[in-house]
Design an enzyme around this catalytic site. Structure first.
Site, PDB file in Angstrom:
ATOM      1  N   THR A   1       0.870  -1.184   0.000  1.00 18.49           N
ATOM      2  CA  THR A   1       0.000   0.000   0.000  1.00 18.49           C
ATOM      3  C   THR A   1       0.903   1.227   0.000  1.00 18.49           C
ATOM      4  O   THR A   1       2.072   1.137   0.400  1.00 18.49           O
ATOM      5  CB  THR A   1      -0.879   0.030   1.257  1.00 18.49           C
ATOM      6  OG1 THR A   1      -0.006   0.079   2.393  1.00 18.49           O
ATOM      7  CG2 THR A   1      -1.748  -1.206   1.367  1.00 18.49           C
TER       8      THR A   1
ATOM      9  N   GLU B   1      -5.517  -3.961  -0.932  1.00 18.64           N
ATOM     10  CA  GLU B   1      -5.840  -5.113  -0.091  1.00 18.64           C
ATOM     11  C   GLU B   1      -6.893  -6.010  -0.721  1.00 18.64           C
ATOM     12  O   GLU B   1      -7.181  -7.089  -0.211  1.00 18.64           O
ATOM     13  CB  GLU B   1      -6.338  -4.637   1.280  1.00 18.64           C
ATOM     14  CG  GLU B   1      -5.247  -4.026   2.164  1.00 18.64           C
ATOM     15  CD  GLU B   1      -5.067  -2.535   1.965  1.00 18.64           C
ATOM     16  OE1 GLU B   1      -5.412  -2.032   0.871  1.00 18.64           O
ATOM     17  OE2 GLU B   1      -4.595  -1.857   2.903  1.00 18.64           O
TER      18      GLU B   1
ATOM     19  N   TRP C   1     -20.823  14.836   9.994  1.00 19.59           N
ATOM     20  CA  TRP C   1     -19.804  14.604   8.977  1.00 19.59           C
ATOM     21  C   TRP C   1     -20.174  15.289   7.664  1.00 19.59           C
ATOM     22  O   TRP C   1     -21.314  15.240   7.226  1.00 19.59           O
ATOM     23  CB  TRP C   1     -19.661  13.110   8.698  1.00 19.59           C
ATOM     24  CG  TRP C   1     -18.945  12.363   9.778  1.00 19.59           C
ATOM     25  CD1 TRP C   1     -18.571  12.846  11.003  1.00 19.59           C
ATOM     26  CD2 TRP C   1     -18.525  11.010   9.720  1.00 19.59           C
ATOM     27  NE1 TRP C   1     -17.936  11.871  11.701  1.00 19.59           N
ATOM     28  CE2 TRP C   1     -17.895  10.720  10.952  1.00 19.59           C
ATOM     29  CE3 TRP C   1     -18.610  10.007   8.762  1.00 19.59           C
ATOM     30  CZ2 TRP C   1     -17.355   9.479  11.247  1.00 19.59           C
ATOM     31  CZ3 TRP C   1     -18.080   8.768   9.052  1.00 19.59           C
ATOM     32  CH2 TRP C   1     -17.447   8.507  10.284  1.00 19.59           C
TER      33      TRP C   1
ATOM     34  N   LYS D   1     -15.365  16.950  10.168  1.00 20.28           N
ATOM     35  CA  LYS D   1     -16.255  16.765  11.307  1.00 20.28           C
ATOM     36  C   LYS D   1     -16.714  18.136  11.791  1.00 20.28           C
ATOM     37  O   LYS D   1     -15.953  18.849  12.449  1.00 20.28           O
ATOM     38  CB  LYS D   1     -15.479  16.055  12.411  1.00 20.28           C
ATOM     39  CG  LYS D   1     -16.322  15.198  13.283  1.00 20.28           C
ATOM     40  CD  LYS D   1     -15.417  14.487  14.248  1.00 20.28           C
ATOM     41  CE  LYS D   1     -16.212  13.774  15.302  1.00 20.28           C
ATOM     42  NZ  LYS D   1     -15.354  13.355  16.404  1.00 20.28           N
TER      43      LYS D   1
HETATM   44  P1  AMP Z   1      -4.958   1.875  -3.283  1.00 15.97           P
HETATM   45  O1  AMP Z   1      -4.781   0.790  -2.309  1.00 15.97           O
HETATM   46  O2  AMP Z   1      -3.745   2.710  -3.479  1.00 15.97           O
HETATM   47  O3  AMP Z   1      -5.521   1.366  -4.550  1.00 15.97           O
HETATM   48  O4  AMP Z   1      -6.018   2.871  -2.661  1.00 15.97           O
HETATM   49  C1  AMP Z   1      -7.289   2.422  -2.282  1.00 15.97           C
HETATM   50  C2  AMP Z   1      -8.120   3.581  -1.824  1.00 15.97           C
HETATM   51  O5  AMP Z   1      -8.322   4.512  -2.871  1.00 15.97           O
HETATM   52  C3  AMP Z   1      -9.514   3.183  -1.399  1.00 15.97           C
HETATM   53  O6  AMP Z   1      -9.552   2.653  -0.107  1.00 15.97           O
HETATM   54  C4  AMP Z   1     -10.253   4.506  -1.539  1.00 15.97           C
HETATM   55  O7  AMP Z   1     -10.013   5.344  -0.421  1.00 15.97           O
HETATM   56  C5  AMP Z   1      -9.590   5.133  -2.743  1.00 15.97           C
HETATM   57  N1  AMP Z   1     -10.400   4.873  -3.940  1.00 15.97           N
HETATM   58  C6  AMP Z   1     -10.207   3.932  -4.873  1.00 15.97           C
HETATM   59  N2  AMP Z   1     -11.143   4.028  -5.839  1.00 15.97           N
HETATM   60  C7  AMP Z   1     -11.948   5.051  -5.497  1.00 15.97           C
HETATM   61  C8  AMP Z   1     -13.118   5.643  -6.081  1.00 15.97           C
HETATM   62  N3  AMP Z   1     -13.627   5.239  -7.244  1.00 15.97           N
HETATM   63  N4  AMP Z   1     -13.706   6.662  -5.418  1.00 15.97           N
HETATM   64  C9  AMP Z   1     -13.205   7.106  -4.247  1.00 15.97           C
HETATM   65  N5  AMP Z   1     -12.104   6.608  -3.666  1.00 15.97           N
HETATM   66  C10 AMP Z   1     -11.485   5.587  -4.273  1.00 15.97           C
END
Ligand code: AMP
Length: 583
Positions: free
Chosen positions: A191, A336, A449, A444
């Site tokens: 990540t 994940e 929220w 917040k």
């Molecule tokens: P990553 O592990 O780098 O792919 O990041 C995952 C995170 O990106 C998710 O938990 C979300 O917070 C954000 N994310 C991925 N796709 C979207 C989406 N279509 N809209 C909003 N947030 C997203």
């Protein structure tokens, strides 16, 4: 009472689900389908799945000759290209683990990741020669660095490196992919770790193949042998959303753009190669739109694109669909979960509804694909209703969702068998997910929220705004209030007041941003997400005009906003707080 009988076992072949079977299938049944790459060397390289498998086998032989054992990690620092594809199959095919590292991270972060993964070899594109020179002294357990080039393009470096093409040239490619346990590890991705150290997600052969099936489904990316697919999403970010696995499963032509991801380079490659389908994060699509607008050009073959990784602003979705005839498929997922979780596509009944309702659904992140289940929970861990209003912590489970992080075997992140995503969301009666925030980015205000993503989407719908971030700013009365940090389009004019007025009527009054600041550019993470942590630090001392006024009128007591304007307005409506802010 009769004694319990043994279950009647089925009589089907017990064939393990292996990543090697994907490239073997493509080579055998779509052998002449193409993989086209814009090379770091500058030219266009073109070959077939058949050749890709043959060279992947040569790579497997070369790594075995170097002493790499099944289960050991071999890392990549590379753009989207054919040699990277070979690593996806050559490394995993004999049981080693392909660890794709994001070269956009800081060198110290990369060194930390390489050491944590205990990578044996690192395959790198020559673009990253200087980076490798910086990394090598910090990664003493790496046995060798392999430059993805031939001898003629070997870069001048301090670090002794091996040359990929030289290693392959001495191997004959006569190699049978071994039968592995399908639960053995195939790929490793970390990540991005905006807070704390990155964490490793270790996928299995089984999870990767199942995910590739899921990515191919008609209500997913809907891949076919008739498509030409250009993944802009990098192969170093969550396995390019599984595309290097799903494309050979379908015999899809692959177009790999290399390092040039600007609007013009992408557009020209899409047109030259008849690309029908693409995938990437919103920032890339913004660059492409800007180029196409300025150049006055349209797509001749692209018909759909998956946008995810961050929220796709509805304004972008509309522009692609209305002005360029490209269907946008909004998707959500995370490292994940391999990463695909949900995609926004209408079912038959939804497609009969008025256009505005259809669009409202398509702007959300969509419905889960088979394999993934999701729920939203409140503070007390209880599941919240799917009414499109209640928002809470999003939890998921499924065969391509992690069970624990790599080398953190002692502690499981799971709660009652579900993985807490760290995202905050609503789910509507149609089963459509709507991500309102990362839990740490939620604003917040007076105990309620406010969704930063919803406010950002409105800001970028303004014709003069190119990009916007909404962050929490300290407020003496409400604790936090929304601040918009925006980038104007080149040459466009809009004042702070005009942009603030643009929100009127689009959200309930208490969601209206308190202030706007214009900047030249916004910080992004190595995976293209807005770096809100950095923005919050930068604007930590920003004084909202409303905060000044409030401090003068009522220096102490925070008020409960629930008594204030709750029932007014439309749009983002009457959200209720349903889970506590987490770090
Ligand atoms: P990553 O592990 O780098 O792919 O990041 C995952 C995170 O990106 C998710 O938990 C979300 O917070 C954000 N994310 C991925 N796709 C979207 C989406 N279509 N809209 C909003 N947030 C997203």
């Amino acid at each position: 009472m009769t004694a319990p009988t043994a279950p009647l076992l089925g009589q089907m072949m017990d064939v393990p689900l292996l990543v090697s079977s994907l490239i073997a299938h493509a080579a055998r049944h779509h052998g002449s389908a193409q993989i086209v790459s814009r090379r770091i060397e500058g030219d266009i390289h073109r070959y077939t799945y058949r050749e890709c498998e043959a060279r992947s086998k040569q790579l497997a032989q070369a790594l075995i000759a170097l002493g790499v054992e099944p289960g050991e990690r071999v890392a990549t620092l590379a753009w989207n290209g054919y040699r990277h594809m070979e690593a996806y199959f050559g490394v995993t095919g004999f049981g080693a683990v392909c660890h794709t590292v994001n070269p956009r991270l800081f060198p110290e972060q990369i060194a930390w990741i390489v050491n944590h993964a205990d990578d044996r070899y690192v395959l790198f594109d020559t673009t990253f020669a200087a980076l490798v020179d910086a990394l090598a002294p910090q990664c003493p357990r790496v046995r060798g660095w392999i430059a993805l080039c031939d001898e003629a393009h070997r870069p001048a470096m301090r670090t002794p490196v091996l040359c990929y093409e030289t290693l392959l040239a001495v191997q004959d490619g006569v190699f049978d992919w071994p039968l592995l346990d399908e639960r053995s590890a195939s790929n490793l991705c970390y990540t991005s770790g905006t807070t704390g150290n990155p964490k490793g997600a270790l996928y299995t052969h089984r999870s990767s193949v199942l995910h590739a099936y899921a990515a191919s489904l008609p209500d997913s990316i809907a891949l076919s042998a008739r498509d030409a697919l250009l993944p802009v999403v990098p192969m170093f970010h969550v396995n390019a959303w599984g595309i290097p696995h799903a494309a050979p499963l379908n015999g899809t032509k692959l177009v790999l753009p290399g390092k040039d991801l600007d609007g013009q380079s992408l557009y020209e490659l899409m047109e030259a190669e008849g690309v029908t389908c693409s995938a990437g994060v919103p920032t890339v699509w913004l660059g492409l739109l800007t180029y196409m607008r300025e150049a006055g050009v349209k797509f001749s073959t692209l018909n759909r694109t998956v946008i995810g990784g961050s929220a796709c602003p509805p304004a972008m979705l509309r522009t692609y669909e209305d002005d360029y005839g490209v269907q946008v498929i909004h998707a959500w997922g995370m490292t994940e979960m391999s990463p695909l979780g949900t995609l926004a596509k209408l079912n038959w009944e939804q497609a009969q509804r008025p256009l505005a309702e259809q669009r409202a659904l398509l702007e959300k992140q969509g419905r889960v694909i088979f394999g993934v289940d999701m729920k939203i929970v409140g503070d007390d861990g209880r599941e919240l209703p799917w009414d499109g209003v209640a928002f809470g912590d999003l939890h998921v489970r499924g065969p391509w969702v992690i069970d624990r992080y790599y080398r953190q075997e002692a502690g499981t992140p799971l709660i009652d068998g579900w993985f807490p995503t760290g995202d905050v969301a609503t789910i509507d009666p149609d089963g459509f997910l709507h991500i309102t925030d990362r839990s740490k980015d939620v604003i917040k205000s007076g105990g309620e929220w406010i969704s930063s993503i919803d406010l950002e989407n409105i800001a970028v719908a303004h014709p003069a705004i190119a990009e916007a971030a909404c962050i929490a700013c300290a407020h003496p009365r409400w604790t936090e209030r929304p601040l918009i940090v925006a980038v104007k389009k080149p040459g466009a004019q809009v004042s702070r007041e005009e942009l603030l007025a643009f929100f009127d009527g689009k959200v309930v009054k208490w969601w209206l941003p308190d202030d706007v600041v214009f900047v030249d550019e916004l910080p992004h993470t190595a995976t293209g997400k807005l770096q809100k942590l950095k923005l919050r630090e930068r604007f930590r001392d920003h004084v909202l005009p409303t905060a000044l006024a409030a401090a003068e009128q009522c220096p102490m007591e925070p008020l409960d906003l629930r008594t204030n304007d709750r029932d007014e307005g439309a749009g983002a409506a009457d959200h209720v707080k349903s889970a506590a802010l987490r770090d």
